[in-house]
Scaffold this active site. Structure first.
Site, PDB file in Angstrom:
ATOM      1  N   CYS A   1     -20.311  18.183 -38.099  1.00 18.36           N
ATOM      2  CA  CYS A   1     -20.373  18.772 -39.439  1.00 18.36           C
ATOM      3  C   CYS A   1     -21.787  18.573 -40.019  1.00 18.36           C
ATOM      4  O   CYS A   1     -22.750  19.056 -39.441  1.00 18.36           O
ATOM      5  CB  CYS A   1     -19.268  18.197 -40.328  1.00 18.36           C
ATOM      6  SG  CYS A   1     -18.968  19.187 -41.832  1.00 18.36           S
TER       7      CYS A   1
ATOM      8  N   HIS B   1     -14.888  20.037 -37.555  1.00 21.82           N
ATOM      9  CA  HIS B   1     -14.415  18.670 -37.360  1.00 21.82           C
ATOM     10  C   HIS B   1     -13.498  18.634 -36.136  1.00 21.82           C
ATOM     11  O   HIS B   1     -12.319  18.979 -36.240  1.00 21.82           O
ATOM     12  CB  HIS B   1     -13.644  18.197 -38.591  1.00 21.82           C
ATOM     13  CG  HIS B   1     -14.501  17.990 -39.794  1.00 21.82           C
ATOM     14  ND1 HIS B   1     -15.150  16.805 -40.049  1.00 21.82           N
ATOM     15  CD2 HIS B   1     -14.832  18.816 -40.818  1.00 21.82           C
ATOM     16  CE1 HIS B   1     -15.831  16.904 -41.167  1.00 21.82           C
ATOM     17  NE2 HIS B   1     -15.654  18.115 -41.655  1.00 21.82           N
TER      18      HIS B   1
ATOM     19  N   GLU C   1     -12.116  16.202 -34.711  1.00 22.26           N
ATOM     20  CA  GLU C   1     -11.028  15.230 -34.893  1.00 22.26           C
ATOM     21  C   GLU C   1      -9.913  15.765 -35.783  1.00 22.26           C
ATOM     22  O   GLU C   1      -8.842  15.158 -35.867  1.00 22.26           O
ATOM     23  CB  GLU C   1     -11.589  13.913 -35.461  1.00 22.26           C
ATOM     24  CG  GLU C   1     -11.925  13.918 -36.934  1.00 22.26           C
ATOM     25  CD  GLU C   1     -13.255  14.565 -37.307  1.00 22.26           C
ATOM     26  OE1 GLU C   1     -13.654  14.439 -38.472  1.00 22.26           O
ATOM     27  OE2 GLU C   1     -13.887  15.185 -36.429  1.00 22.26           O
TER      28      GLU C   1
END
Length: 206
Positions: free
Chosen positions: A79, A180, A182
Protein backbone atom coordinates in the site's frame (compact mmCIF):
# COMPACT_ATOMS: atom_id res chain seq x y z
CA UNK A 1 12.88 -14.66 9.89
CA UNK A 2 10.74 -12.00 8.18
CA UNK A 3 11.00 -8.40 9.43
CA UNK A 4 7.96 -6.13 9.35
CA UNK A 5 9.39 -2.60 9.47
CA UNK A 6 7.84 -0.46 12.21
CA UNK A 7 8.02 3.30 11.66
CA UNK A 8 4.69 4.09 13.29
CA UNK A 9 2.48 4.07 10.17
CA UNK A 10 1.28 0.66 9.05
CA UNK A 11 -1.03 -2.29 9.55
CA UNK A 12 1.74 -4.01 11.46
CA UNK A 13 -0.26 -6.61 13.30
CA UNK A 14 -2.46 -7.70 10.39
CA UNK A 15 0.65 -8.14 8.23
CA UNK A 16 2.46 -9.99 11.04
CA UNK A 17 -0.53 -12.29 11.56
CA UNK A 18 -0.73 -13.06 7.82
CA UNK A 19 2.98 -13.95 7.66
CA UNK A 20 2.57 -16.21 10.69
CA UNK A 21 -0.45 -17.92 9.11
CA UNK A 22 1.77 -18.77 6.16
CA UNK A 23 4.18 -20.53 8.49
CA UNK A 24 7.01 -18.00 8.76
CA UNK A 25 8.70 -16.61 11.84
CA UNK A 26 8.23 -12.83 11.92
CA UNK A 27 9.39 -9.88 13.97
CA UNK A 28 8.05 -6.31 14.04
CA UNK A 29 11.08 -4.06 14.35
CA UNK A 30 12.47 -0.55 14.05
CA UNK A 31 16.04 -1.73 14.73
CA UNK A 32 18.38 -1.75 11.73
CA UNK A 33 20.59 -4.54 13.04
CA UNK A 34 17.55 -6.79 13.45
CA UNK A 35 16.29 -5.77 10.01
CA UNK A 36 19.61 -6.60 8.36
CA UNK A 37 19.58 -10.11 9.85
CA UNK A 38 16.14 -10.87 8.39
CA UNK A 39 15.72 -13.18 5.37
CA UNK A 40 13.02 -10.91 3.95
CA UNK A 41 11.44 -7.59 4.86
CA UNK A 42 8.02 -5.98 4.50
CA UNK A 43 7.46 -2.22 4.49
CA UNK A 44 3.76 -1.59 5.27
CA UNK A 45 2.12 1.79 5.31
CA UNK A 46 -1.13 3.66 5.94
CA UNK A 47 -1.46 7.44 5.82
CA UNK A 48 0.23 10.30 3.96
CA UNK A 49 3.44 9.91 1.95
CA UNK A 50 5.24 12.94 3.40
CA UNK A 51 4.44 11.97 6.98
CA UNK A 52 5.66 8.44 6.35
CA UNK A 53 8.97 9.61 4.89
CA UNK A 54 9.41 11.98 7.83
CA UNK A 55 8.87 9.14 10.31
CA UNK A 56 11.23 6.83 8.41
CA UNK A 57 13.89 9.54 8.37
CA UNK A 58 13.44 10.40 12.06
CA UNK A 59 14.01 6.75 12.95
CA UNK A 60 16.94 6.39 10.54
CA UNK A 61 14.96 3.74 8.70
CA UNK A 62 15.00 5.45 5.31
CA UNK A 63 18.70 4.69 4.87
CA UNK A 64 18.30 1.33 6.60
CA UNK A 65 15.67 0.25 4.06
CA UNK A 66 17.96 1.34 1.22
CA UNK A 67 20.82 -0.68 2.69
CA UNK A 68 18.53 -3.66 3.10
CA UNK A 69 17.44 -3.44 -0.56
CA UNK A 70 21.10 -3.18 -1.61
CA UNK A 71 21.83 -6.43 0.27
CA UNK A 72 19.87 -8.33 -2.37
CA UNK A 73 17.39 -9.87 0.07
CA UNK A 74 13.68 -9.66 -0.82
CA UNK A 75 11.83 -6.47 0.15
CA UNK A 76 8.07 -5.94 -0.24
CA UNK A 77 6.23 -2.62 0.08
CA UNK A 78 2.49 -2.80 0.79
CA UNK A 79 0.00 0.00 0.00
CA UNK A 80 1.69 3.27 1.07
CA UNK A 81 4.81 1.16 1.60
CA UNK A 82 4.85 0.41 -2.13
CA UNK A 83 4.53 4.09 -2.97
CA UNK A 84 7.46 4.93 -0.69
CA UNK A 85 9.72 2.75 -2.86
CA UNK A 86 9.44 5.30 -5.68
CA UNK A 87 11.20 8.58 -6.41
CA UNK A 88 8.58 11.09 -5.32
CA UNK A 89 4.96 11.88 -4.51
CA UNK A 90 2.73 14.88 -5.07
CA UNK A 91 0.56 14.10 -2.04
CA UNK A 92 0.17 17.36 -0.06
CA UNK A 93 3.14 18.90 -1.88
CA UNK A 94 6.25 17.40 -3.41
CA UNK A 95 8.05 14.79 -1.32
CA UNK A 96 11.07 12.64 -2.14
CA UNK A 97 10.68 8.88 -1.67
CA UNK A 98 13.21 6.13 -1.11
CA UNK A 99 14.15 6.12 -4.80
CA UNK A 100 14.53 2.35 -5.04
CA UNK A 101 12.35 2.40 -8.16
CA UNK A 102 11.95 5.34 -10.56
CA UNK A 103 8.49 6.83 -10.80
CA UNK A 104 6.05 9.27 -9.24
CA UNK A 105 2.98 8.96 -7.04
CA UNK A 106 0.07 11.09 -8.30
CA UNK A 107 -3.54 11.69 -7.28
CA UNK A 108 -6.43 10.12 -9.18
CA UNK A 109 -7.92 12.78 -11.46
CA UNK A 110 -11.49 12.54 -12.70
CA UNK A 111 -15.14 12.77 -11.81
CA UNK A 112 -15.16 9.25 -10.36
CA UNK A 113 -15.09 8.42 -6.65
CA UNK A 114 -11.81 8.86 -4.78
CA UNK A 115 -10.44 7.04 -2.86
CA UNK A 116 -10.42 3.93 -5.00
CA UNK A 117 -11.83 1.48 -2.49
CA UNK A 118 -12.95 -2.09 -2.97
CA UNK A 119 -12.22 -5.34 -4.79
CA UNK A 120 -10.67 -5.14 -8.26
CA UNK A 121 -9.30 -7.77 -10.59
CA UNK A 122 -5.59 -8.00 -11.28
CA UNK A 123 -4.21 -8.22 -14.80
CA UNK A 124 -0.75 -9.78 -14.97
CA UNK A 125 1.56 -8.08 -17.46
CA UNK A 126 4.58 -10.35 -17.29
CA UNK A 127 5.93 -13.51 -15.72
CA UNK A 128 6.98 -13.13 -12.10
CA UNK A 129 7.73 -15.56 -9.27
CA UNK A 130 4.97 -13.75 -7.37
CA UNK A 131 2.43 -15.28 -9.77
CA UNK A 132 3.53 -18.92 -9.43
CA UNK A 133 0.51 -21.21 -9.40
CA UNK A 134 -1.84 -18.24 -9.39
CA UNK A 135 -4.62 -17.13 -11.71
CA UNK A 136 -5.70 -13.51 -12.01
CA UNK A 137 -8.21 -12.69 -9.30
CA UNK A 138 -9.65 -9.90 -7.16
CA UNK A 139 -7.78 -8.09 -4.36
CA UNK A 140 -8.70 -5.27 -1.99
CA UNK A 141 -7.61 -1.67 -2.65
CA UNK A 142 -7.91 1.51 -0.58
CA UNK A 143 -5.97 4.48 -2.01
CA UNK A 144 -6.35 8.02 -3.33
CA UNK A 145 -2.94 8.18 -5.04
CA UNK A 146 -1.38 5.81 -7.55
CA UNK A 147 2.06 5.16 -9.01
CA UNK A 148 3.28 6.07 -12.48
CA UNK A 149 6.38 3.86 -12.82
CA UNK A 150 9.36 5.34 -14.61
CA UNK A 151 10.15 1.99 -16.28
CA UNK A 152 7.49 -0.02 -18.06
CA UNK A 153 9.29 -3.25 -17.23
CA UNK A 154 8.87 -2.64 -13.48
CA UNK A 155 5.09 -2.88 -13.87
CA UNK A 156 4.12 -6.49 -13.09
CA UNK A 157 0.33 -6.19 -12.75
CA UNK A 158 -2.38 -3.59 -13.15
CA UNK A 159 -5.99 -3.21 -12.22
CA UNK A 160 -8.67 -1.06 -13.84
CA UNK A 161 -10.25 1.93 -12.12
CA UNK A 162 -11.40 4.17 -14.99
CA UNK A 163 -7.81 3.75 -16.26
CA UNK A 164 -5.03 1.20 -15.90
CA UNK A 165 -3.73 1.47 -12.33
CA UNK A 166 -0.41 0.13 -11.05
CA UNK A 167 -1.13 -2.82 -8.75
CA UNK A 168 2.14 -4.78 -8.45
CA UNK A 169 5.68 -3.67 -9.23
CA UNK A 170 9.02 -5.39 -9.07
CA UNK A 171 12.64 -5.15 -10.08
CA UNK A 172 15.31 -7.52 -8.82
CA UNK A 173 14.67 -8.17 -5.15
CA UNK A 174 12.35 -5.17 -4.64
CA UNK A 175 8.58 -5.67 -4.93
CA UNK A 176 5.47 -3.66 -4.18
CA UNK A 177 1.72 -4.27 -3.95
CA UNK A 178 -0.67 -1.31 -3.95
CA UNK A 179 -3.46 -3.38 -2.40
CA UNK A 180 -3.49 -5.17 0.96
CA UNK A 181 -2.61 -8.84 0.32
CA UNK A 182 -3.33 -9.69 3.95
CA UNK A 183 -6.93 -8.50 3.44
CA UNK A 184 -7.41 -9.93 -0.05
CA UNK A 185 -8.58 -13.48 0.59
CA UNK A 186 -6.93 -16.47 -1.02
CA UNK A 187 -5.45 -14.52 -3.96
CA UNK A 188 -3.77 -12.02 -1.65
CA UNK A 189 -2.47 -14.70 0.67
CA UNK A 190 -1.03 -16.68 -2.24
CA UNK A 191 0.72 -13.57 -3.55
CA UNK A 192 2.14 -12.93 -0.10
CA UNK A 193 3.12 -16.58 0.20
CA UNK A 194 4.94 -16.46 -3.14
CA UNK A 195 6.89 -13.42 -1.95
CA UNK A 196 7.78 -15.19 1.29
CA UNK A 197 8.93 -18.23 -0.68
CA UNK A 198 11.62 -15.98 -2.18
CA UNK A 199 12.88 -15.39 1.36
CA UNK A 200 13.26 -19.06 2.27
CA UNK A 201 11.24 -22.00 3.51
CA UNK A 202 8.57 -21.63 6.21
CA UNK A 203 9.41 -22.78 9.68
CA UNK A 204 6.20 -24.81 9.82
CA UNK A 205 3.83 -26.33 7.30
CA UNK A 206 0.50 -24.62 6.65
Amino acid sequence: MIAVIDYGMGNLHSVKAAVERLGYAVTVTSDESELMKADGAILPGVGAFGDAMAELSKAGLDEAVKRYAASGKPLLGICLGMQLLFSSSEEHGEHAGLGLLPGKVVRFQGSYKVPHMGWNRLAFRTDSPLFAGLQEGHVYFVHSFHVLPGREEDLLATTDYYQPVTAIVGRGNVYGMQFHPEKSGSVGMQLLGNFLALCGKPVQSV
